[in-house]
Design a protein around this motif. Sequence first.
Motif, PDB file in Angstrom:
ATOM      1  N   ILE A 285     -24.976 -13.756   2.664  1.00 45.51           N
ATOM      2  CA  ILE A 285     -24.992 -12.355   3.085  1.00 45.51           C
ATOM      3  C   ILE A 285     -23.602 -11.744   2.921  1.00 45.51           C
ATOM      4  N   ALA A 286     -22.563 -12.495   3.325  1.00 41.37           N
ATOM      5  CA  ALA A 286     -21.193 -11.987   3.227  1.00 41.37           C
ATOM      6  C   ALA A 286     -20.802 -11.729   1.773  1.00 41.37           C
ATOM      7  N   ILE A 287     -21.155 -12.668   0.883  1.00 41.30           N
ATOM      8  CA  ILE A 287     -20.820 -12.522  -0.535  1.00 41.30           C
ATOM      9  C   ILE A 287     -21.536 -11.327  -1.148  1.00 41.30           C
ATOM     10  N   LEU A 288     -22.823 -11.149  -0.803  1.00 43.65           N
ATOM     11  CA  LEU A 288     -23.574  -9.999  -1.322  1.00 43.65           C
ATOM     12  C   LEU A 288     -22.965  -8.686  -0.846  1.00 43.65           C
ATOM     13  N   PHE A 289     -22.510  -8.676   0.407  1.00 42.23           N
ATOM     14  CA  PHE A 289     -21.883  -7.464   0.945  1.00 42.23           C
ATOM     15  C   PHE A 289     -20.589  -7.138   0.210  1.00 42.23           C
ATOM     16  N   ILE A 290     -19.782  -8.185  -0.061  1.00 39.45           N
ATOM     17  CA  ILE A 290     -18.521  -7.979  -0.785  1.00 39.45           C
ATOM     18  C   ILE A 290     -18.788  -7.471  -2.200  1.00 39.45           C
ATOM     19  N   ILE A 291     -19.797  -8.047  -2.858  1.00 41.28           N
ATOM     20  CA  ILE A 291     -20.146  -7.604  -4.217  1.00 41.28           C
ATOM     21  C   ILE A 291     -20.587  -6.149  -4.214  1.00 41.28           C
ATOM     22  N   LEU A 292     -21.394  -5.772  -3.216  1.00 40.74           N
ATOM     23  CA  LEU A 292     -21.877  -4.393  -3.126  1.00 40.74           C
ATOM     24  C   LEU A 292     -20.720  -3.417  -2.921  1.00 40.74           C
ATOM     25  N   VAL A 293     -19.775  -3.778  -2.037  1.00 40.40           N
ATOM     26  CA  VAL A 293     -18.602  -2.930  -1.805  1.00 40.40           C
ATOM     27  C   VAL A 293     -17.774  -2.798  -3.076  1.00 40.40           C
ATOM     28  N   ALA A 294     -17.601  -3.911  -3.814  1.00 43.55           N
ATOM     29  CA  ALA A 294     -16.821  -3.886  -5.052  1.00 43.55           C
ATOM     30  C   ALA A 294     -17.469  -2.987  -6.095  1.00 43.55           C
ATOM     31  N   CYS A 296     -19.515  -0.404  -5.540  1.00 44.47           N
ATOM     32  CA  CYS A 296     -19.375   0.996  -5.116  1.00 44.47           C
ATOM     33  C   CYS A 296     -17.954   1.501  -5.376  1.00 44.47           C
ATOM     34  N   SER A 297     -16.973   0.659  -5.073  1.00 45.68           N
ATOM     35  CA  SER A 297     -15.574   1.047  -5.293  1.00 45.68           C
ATOM     36  C   SER A 297     -15.290   1.259  -6.777  1.00 45.68           C
ATOM     37  N   ALA A 298     -15.826   0.388  -7.633  1.00 40.97           N
ATOM     38  CA  ALA A 298     -15.610   0.512  -9.079  1.00 40.97           C
ATOM     39  C   ALA A 298     -16.249   1.789  -9.623  1.00 40.97           C
ATOM     40  N   LYS A 303     -15.494   7.200 -11.839  1.00 39.61           N
ATOM     41  CA  LYS A 303     -15.863   8.610 -11.846  1.00 39.61           C
ATOM     42  C   LYS A 303     -14.626   9.498 -11.757  1.00 39.61           C
ATOM     43  N   ARG A 304     -13.671   9.096 -10.906  1.00 42.71           N
ATOM     44  CA  ARG A 304     -12.444   9.881 -10.769  1.00 42.71           C
ATOM     45  C   ARG A 304     -11.611   9.840 -12.050  1.00 42.71           C
ATOM     46  N   MET A 305     -11.513   8.667 -12.678  1.00 40.62           N
ATOM     47  CA  MET A 305     -10.747   8.555 -13.924  1.00 40.62           C
ATOM     48  C   MET A 305     -11.374   9.402 -15.027  1.00 40.62           C
ATOM     49  N   LYS A 306     -12.661   9.411 -15.115  1.00 44.53           N
ATOM     50  CA  LYS A 306     -13.345  10.197 -16.144  1.00 44.53           C
ATOM     51  C   LYS A 306     -13.093  11.688 -15.935  1.00 44.53           C
ATOM     52  N   HIS A 307     -13.101  12.101 -14.676  1.00 44.74           N
ATOM     53  CA  HIS A 307     -12.879  13.518 -14.373  1.00 44.74           C
ATOM     54  C   HIS A 307     -11.456  13.944 -14.731  1.00 44.74           C
ATOM     55  N   SER A 308     -10.477  13.055 -14.464  1.00 47.04           N
ATOM     56  CA  SER A 308      -9.077  13.399 -14.720  1.00 47.04           C
ATOM     57  C   SER A 308      -8.744  13.397 -16.218  1.00 47.04           C
ATOM     58  N   ASN A 309      -9.464  12.671 -17.020  1.00 45.80           N
ATOM     59  CA  ASN A 309      -9.186  12.575 -18.452  1.00 45.80           C
ATOM     60  C   ASN A 309      -9.841  13.681 -19.273  1.00 45.80           C
ATOM     61  N   GLU A 310     -10.700  14.484 -18.705  1.00 47.50           N
ATOM     62  CA  GLU A 310     -11.366  15.550 -19.441  1.00 47.50           C
ATOM     63  C   GLU A 310     -10.372  16.698 -19.729  1.00 47.50           C
ATOM     64  N   SER A 311     -10.358  17.288 -20.981  1.00 45.77           N
ATOM     65  CA  SER A 311      -9.474  18.422 -21.339  1.00 45.77           C
ATOM     66  C   SER A 311      -9.926  19.669 -20.604  1.00 45.77           C
ATOM     67  N   PRO A 312      -8.977  20.424 -20.036  1.00 48.52           N
ATOM     68  CA  PRO A 312      -9.377  21.637 -19.305  1.00 48.52           C
ATOM     69  C   PRO A 312      -9.854  22.724 -20.278  1.00 48.52           C
TER      70      PRO A 312
END
Length: 327
Positions: A285-294, A296-298, A303-312
């Motif tokens: 259960i602990a390992i599955l929880f850590i994988i799920l958090v990882a 979501c974080s990734a 998503k943030r990196m993709k948004h910052s790299n787009e030309s205005p």
Amino acid sequence: MCDGMGGHDNGEIASKTAATALGDFLMSCGMVDIPTFEDGLQKAYDALDGIDTNSAKKPGTTMTCLCLNEDSYLVAHIGDSRIYHIRPSLYNAETGRGGILYQSSDHSLVNDLLKAGELTEEEARDFPQKNIITRALQPHLEKRYKADVYLFDDIQSGDYFFLCCDGVLEQLSNEDLCRILSDSQSDDARKLGQIKEICDGKTRDNYTCWLIPIDKVKITADSMTSTVIRADSEQPVLSDTKSSTVNEAKSAITPEKKYISVKIPLPNIRFKPLGISRKAIYWCIAILFIILVAICSALYTFKRMKHSNESPKIRVESTVNRDNIKL
């Protein structure tokens, strides 16, 4: 000794019926070996068939049995009532250990979990389903449960046999039992009284026990094997006598049976361990929880990196003043 199943029909009738049928048969047999006992057990099942209520909550009972033969003794049990063979001379007062030659293994859910490694001794003490048993004597079973039956010949003067229901075991530990029975300053009645004091007003279930002290024992030269021990009657055996009668061991009076609460066993369900320890489940259960958090974080970082790299996108607006236009 039989303990009727609480939460089922006529548990007190079932216990009396089984004990009477089995006891009467064995008393008529003289020497009781394993096949003889198994025949008697079928008599008990037959008697229970005669009191069947045909309801979903069939009457039922546990069973413990001790038979003292001339050169051996037989023990048998079904359910979570227990049998002990205790030798006080083997008890170590300093460590509080030793003295138990035989202890029956409960047919219960909690004991199955202990043997499978799913529970520790500490967890088992407070296990919420301690009252579930996996074998019982009941009428009209599709397959009648067998008893655990053993035949031994190691018996000495001063030994004790102790038969009790699970209500006694709620309060009486193995250490306390051996300590009480090994007290040379107390007689048998006082020892039984100490056991009763431990249970009085504390156990949630009814409680009944038999304390059976072995008085006299004699090793006979004419036995089939040199290790066979024969229990004599209270009358001494003459030197020219080649046989002796069974010692009907002195037994103390059973304490009053109190009905405080009932247990709800499921004898027709045999627990099968999953083979996965509780710690392993927690780790998974602990390992599955850590994988799920990882994950979501990734996803969030990506998503943030993709948004910052787009030309205005630049919007150019032109304002035209009509007055400045020359034709």
